[in-house]
Design a protein around this motif. Structure first.
Motif, PDB file in Angstrom:
ATOM      1  N   GLY A  61       0.792  -1.245   0.000  1.00 11.71           N
ATOM      2  CA  GLY A  61       0.000   0.000   0.000  1.00 11.71           C
ATOM      3  C   GLY A  61       0.813   1.279   0.000  1.00 11.71           C
ATOM      4  O   GLY A  61       0.275   2.361  -0.245  1.00 11.71           O
ATOM      5  N   GLY A  62       2.122   1.176   0.256  1.00 19.53           N
ATOM      6  CA  GLY A  62       2.956   2.381   0.363  1.00 19.53           C
ATOM      7  C   GLY A  62       2.929   3.245  -0.882  1.00 19.53           C
ATOM      8  O   GLY A  62       3.070   4.467  -0.807  1.00 19.53           O
ATOM      9  N   GLY A  63       2.680   2.636  -2.019  1.00 21.16           N
ATOM     10  CA  GLY A  63       2.627   3.385  -3.278  1.00 21.16           C
ATOM     11  C   GLY A  63       1.607   4.519  -3.241  1.00 21.16           C
ATOM     12  O   GLY A  63       1.800   5.556  -3.884  1.00 21.16           O
ATOM     13  N   ALA A  64       0.539   4.320  -2.461  1.00 23.96           N
ATOM     14  CA  ALA A  64      -0.516   5.341  -2.393  1.00 23.96           C
ATOM     15  C   ALA A  64       0.001   6.664  -1.838  1.00 23.96           C
ATOM     16  O   ALA A  64      -0.611   7.718  -2.047  1.00 23.96           O
ATOM     17  N   LEU A  65       1.137   6.633  -1.141  1.00 24.11           N
ATOM     18  CA  LEU A  65       1.703   7.870  -0.594  1.00 24.11           C
ATOM     19  C   LEU A  65       2.080   8.844  -1.702  1.00 24.11           C
ATOM     20  O   LEU A  65       2.209  10.049  -1.465  1.00 24.11           O
ATOM     21  N   MET A  66       2.287   8.338  -2.906  1.00 24.16           N
ATOM     22  CA  MET A  66       2.666   9.216  -4.010  1.00 24.16           C
ATOM     23  C   MET A  66       1.471  10.021  -4.524  1.00 24.16           C
ATOM     24  O   MET A  66       1.649  10.952  -5.300  1.00 24.16           O
ATOM     25  N   SER A  67       0.279   9.634  -4.106  1.00 22.28           N
ATOM     26  CA  SER A  67      -0.922  10.278  -4.642  1.00 22.28           C
ATOM     27  C   SER A  67      -1.572  11.202  -3.617  1.00 22.28           C
ATOM     28  O   SER A  67      -1.961  10.762  -2.533  1.00 22.28           O
ATOM     29  N   LYS A  68      -1.731  12.473  -3.989  1.00 25.46           N
ATOM     30  CA  LYS A  68      -2.385  13.424  -3.070  1.00 25.46           C
ATOM     31  C   LYS A  68      -3.825  12.985  -2.804  1.00 25.46           C
ATOM     32  O   LYS A  68      -4.348  13.179  -1.724  1.00 25.46           O
ATOM     33  N   LYS A  69      -4.416  12.344  -3.802  1.00 26.71           N
ATOM     34  CA  LYS A  69      -5.813  11.936  -3.689  1.00 26.71           C
ATOM     35  C   LYS A  69      -5.988  10.723  -2.772  1.00 26.71           C
ATOM     36  O   LYS A  69      -6.990  10.578  -2.097  1.00 26.71           O
ATOM     37  N   HIS A  70      -5.025   9.812  -2.775  1.00 29.13           N
ATOM     38  CA  HIS A  70      -5.239   8.534  -2.084  1.00 29.13           C
ATOM     39  C   HIS A  70      -4.378   8.327  -0.842  1.00 29.13           C
ATOM     40  O   HIS A  70      -4.515   7.311  -0.166  1.00 29.13           O
ATOM     41  N   ARG A  71      -3.499   9.282  -0.551  1.00 28.88           N
ATOM     42  CA  ARG A  71      -2.586   8.990   0.560  1.00 28.88           C
ATOM     43  C   ARG A  71      -3.257   9.039   1.926  1.00 28.88           C
ATOM     44  O   ARG A  71      -2.675   8.605   2.912  1.00 28.88           O
ATOM     45  N   TYR A  72      -4.505   9.513   1.973  1.00 30.79           N
ATOM     46  CA  TYR A  72      -5.240   9.468   3.243  1.00 30.79           C
ATOM     47  C   TYR A  72      -5.345   8.014   3.752  1.00 30.79           C
ATOM     48  O   TYR A  72      -5.524   7.781   4.950  1.00 30.79           O
ATOM     49  N   LEU A  73      -5.228   7.063   2.848  1.00 27.53           N
ATOM     50  CA  LEU A  73      -5.303   5.645   3.245  1.00 27.53           C
ATOM     51  C   LEU A  73      -4.250   5.297   4.296  1.00 27.53           C
ATOM     52  O   LEU A  73      -4.442   4.390   5.096  1.00 27.53           O
ATOM     53  N   LEU A  74      -3.119   6.008   4.243  1.00 29.05           N
ATOM     54  CA  LEU A  74      -2.018   5.719   5.176  1.00 29.05           C
ATOM     55  C   LEU A  74      -1.909   6.777   6.269  1.00 29.05           C
ATOM     56  O   LEU A  74      -0.856   6.927   6.897  1.00 29.05           O
ATOM     57  N   GLN A  75      -3.010   7.488   6.511  1.00 27.03           N
ATOM     58  CA  GLN A  75      -3.018   8.509   7.555  1.00 27.03           C
ATOM     59  C   GLN A  75      -2.459   7.935   8.864  1.00 27.03           C
ATOM     60  O   GLN A  75      -2.956   6.923   9.340  1.00 27.03           O
ATOM     61  N   GLY A  76      -1.436   8.574   9.403  1.00 24.99           N
ATOM     62  CA  GLY A  76      -0.858   8.106  10.667  1.00 24.99           C
ATOM     63  C   GLY A  76       0.456   7.370  10.487  1.00 24.99           C
ATOM     64  O   GLY A  76       1.142   7.061  11.467  1.00 24.99           O
ATOM     65  N   ILE A  77       0.853   7.106   9.259  1.00 27.82           N
ATOM     66  CA  ILE A  77       2.079   6.325   9.036  1.00 27.82           C
ATOM     67  C   ILE A  77       3.313   7.077   9.546  1.00 27.82           C
ATOM     68  O   ILE A  77       4.324   6.455   9.899  1.00 27.82           O
ATOM     69  N   HIS A  78       3.217   8.398   9.624  1.00 25.52           N
ATOM     70  CA  HIS A  78       4.358   9.195  10.117  1.00 25.52           C
ATOM     71  C   HIS A  78       4.663   8.899  11.586  1.00 25.52           C
ATOM     72  O   HIS A  78       5.698   9.281  12.093  1.00 25.52           O
ATOM     73  N   ARG A  79       3.745   8.220  12.268  1.00 31.50           N
ATOM     74  CA  ARG A  79       3.972   7.918  13.693  1.00 31.50           C
ATOM     75  C   ARG A  79       4.608   6.544  13.894  1.00 31.50           C
ATOM     76  O   ARG A  79       4.874   6.141  15.025  1.00 31.50           O
ATOM     77  N   ALA A  80       4.861   5.839  12.800  1.00 32.44           N
ATOM     78  CA  ALA A  80       5.443   4.490  12.916  1.00 32.44           C
ATOM     79  C   ALA A  80       6.906   4.553  13.343  1.00 32.44           C
ATOM     80  O   ALA A  80       7.603   5.528  13.074  1.00 32.44           O
ATOM     81  N   ASN A  81       7.361   3.486  14.002  1.00 34.47           N
ATOM     82  CA  ASN A  81       8.784   3.354  14.323  1.00 34.47           C
ATOM     83  C   ASN A  81       9.562   2.790  13.139  1.00 34.47           C
ATOM     84  O   ASN A  81      10.741   3.067  12.977  1.00 34.47           O
ATOM     85  N   SER A  82       8.881   1.962  12.368  1.00 37.32           N
ATOM     86  CA  SER A  82       9.536   1.433  11.174  1.00 37.32           C
ATOM     87  C   SER A  82       8.493   1.138  10.102  1.00 37.32           C
ATOM     88  O   SER A  82       7.321   0.893  10.407  1.00 37.32           O
ATOM     89  N   VAL A  83       8.935   1.209   8.867  1.00 35.60           N
ATOM     90  CA  VAL A  83       8.049   1.009   7.721  1.00 35.60           C
ATOM     91  C   VAL A  83       8.780   0.187   6.661  1.00 35.60           C
ATOM     92  O   VAL A  83       9.956   0.441   6.390  1.00 35.60           O
ATOM     93  N   ALA A  84       8.089  -0.776   6.096  1.00 34.24           N
ATOM     94  CA  ALA A  84       8.623  -1.503   4.943  1.00 34.24           C
ATOM     95  C   ALA A  84       7.788  -1.118   3.723  1.00 34.24           C
ATOM     96  O   ALA A  84       6.560  -1.011   3.813  1.00 34.24           O
ATOM     97  N   TRP A  85       8.459  -0.906   2.603  1.00 32.97           N
ATOM     98  CA  TRP A  85       7.767  -0.430   1.399  1.00 32.97           C
ATOM     99  C   TRP A  85       8.452  -1.017   0.173  1.00 32.97           C
ATOM    100  O   TRP A  85       9.678  -0.964   0.060  1.00 32.97           O
ATOM    101  N   ASN A  86       7.659  -1.570  -0.715  1.00 36.02           N
ATOM    102  CA  ASN A  86       8.194  -2.160  -1.942  1.00 36.02           C
ATOM    103  C   ASN A  86       7.894  -1.294  -3.161  1.00 36.02           C
ATOM    104  O   ASN A  86       6.838  -1.450  -3.775  1.00 36.02           O
ATOM    105  N   PRO A  87       8.804  -0.420  -3.549  1.00 34.44           N
ATOM    106  CA  PRO A  87       8.559   0.323  -4.802  1.00 34.44           C
ATOM    107  C   PRO A  87       8.440  -0.609  -6.016  1.00 34.44           C
ATOM    108  O   PRO A  87       7.951  -0.201  -7.056  1.00 34.44           O
TER     109      PRO A  87
END
Ligand code: PLP
Length: 277
Positions: A61-87
């Motif tokens: 789901g990390g790809g959605a961060l690139m979209s202003k329209k859809h990044r609300y899906l990951l609201q709160g991810i900035h509070r994580a201690n760690s994140v895994a993302w597969n471009p």
């Protein structure tokens, strides 16, 4: 298909009452099958209350961060201690390209992974050795996969990546709406991302009453249709059961090259391959 925060907190409390010490939660932003997003903001609140490490598996789901329209899906991810993302998934970087990010600034990766091999990573060099990443990684002799992402980003830009994501989500929406319109197709749930999960019900089963017998028969449909599409060479669409749900198709949309006609073709194909079942 997603975490219920109140239930999560209950489980933390139960573990504590049993004398255990829960220390981390693995939340998911974009689950592999349903494409569901855990409520990260609420999970972060619970992690703060109980002093838990919050990891977010945003591989898909990390790809959605690139979209202003859809990044609300990951609201709160900035509070994580760690994140895994597969471009290499939604953004289509060449396989493989996985990012693992930690908030920690105390050289955690080095402290965890370093084998301090004196024959490899000398500390007495003439420059700032913190730039030497080798000793921090789980792997040693590997390609610099981040380079692919950097190059791709330079080539198509933030806007290009955003368009890719927006287009995939729009196409998934189109497919979901078509499924709702057609006889014999049934959505497993409203897609939140680009995972469109659905059953195909052949005409012979459409008048059956909903029950265990019906679902047993539906369960057998997808494997046969899949076999036929592969033998024909027309498509490759995955299917699987999930929890108590009978086998259903899962069409994921990523490629910016697919069109509405491809979505129509997909549904026409499934119908023509399965209508005699
Ligand atoms: C694909 C996926 C992974 C694993 O990523 P790999 O790069 O294939 O190892 C982990 N979590 C989720 C949610 C995924 O969809």
């Amino acid at each position: 298909g997603k975490m219920i925060p109140a239930e999560f907190e209950k489980q933390v409390q139960r573990a504590k009452d049993e004398g255990a010490l829960p220390f981390m939660v693995n939340a998911t932003a974009g689950t592999t099958v349903l494409g569901a997003f855990d409520p990260l903001e609420e999970i972060a609140d619970i992690c703060e209350r109980h002093n838990l490490w919050m990891h977010v598996d945003a591989c898909w789901g990390g790809g959605a961060l690139m979209s202003k329209k859809h990044r609300y899906l990951l609201q709160g991810i900035h509070r994580a201690n760690s994140v895994a993302w597969n471009p290499h998934k939604m953004l289509m970087a060449g396989l493989q390209c996985c990012a693992f990010m930690v908030r920690d600034k105390t050289n955690l990766l080095q402290r965890c992974h370093s084998a301090q091999a004196s024959y490899l990573f000398q500390q007495d060099k003439f420059y700032d050795v913190s730039y030497d990443t080798g000793d921090k990684s789980i792997q040693c002799s590997r390609k610099p996969d981040a380079f692919k992402f950097w190059l791709m980003w330079k080539a198509i830009g933030t806007k290009g990546l955003e368009e890719r994501v927006d287009r995939a989500l729009a196409m998934a929406r189109y497919l979901a709406e078509e499924i709702k319109k057609r006889d014999g197709f049934r959505l497993v749930m409203e897609p939140e991302y680009t995972n469109v999960c659905f059953w195909y019900i052949p005409p012979s089963l459409r008048d059956m009453t909903d029950g265990p017998e019906f679902w047993k028969k539906v369960h057998a449909v997808a494997p046969v249709v899949k076999e036929r599409m592969m033998k024909k060479g027309s498509m490759m669409v995955g299917y699987q059961p999930h929890g108590d749900k009978a086998n259903f198709f899962r069409q994921i949309i990523i490629s910016p090259q697919v069109s509405r006609q491809d979505m129509d073709f997909l549904l026409d194909q499934i119908h023509s391959l399965g209508m005699d079942l």
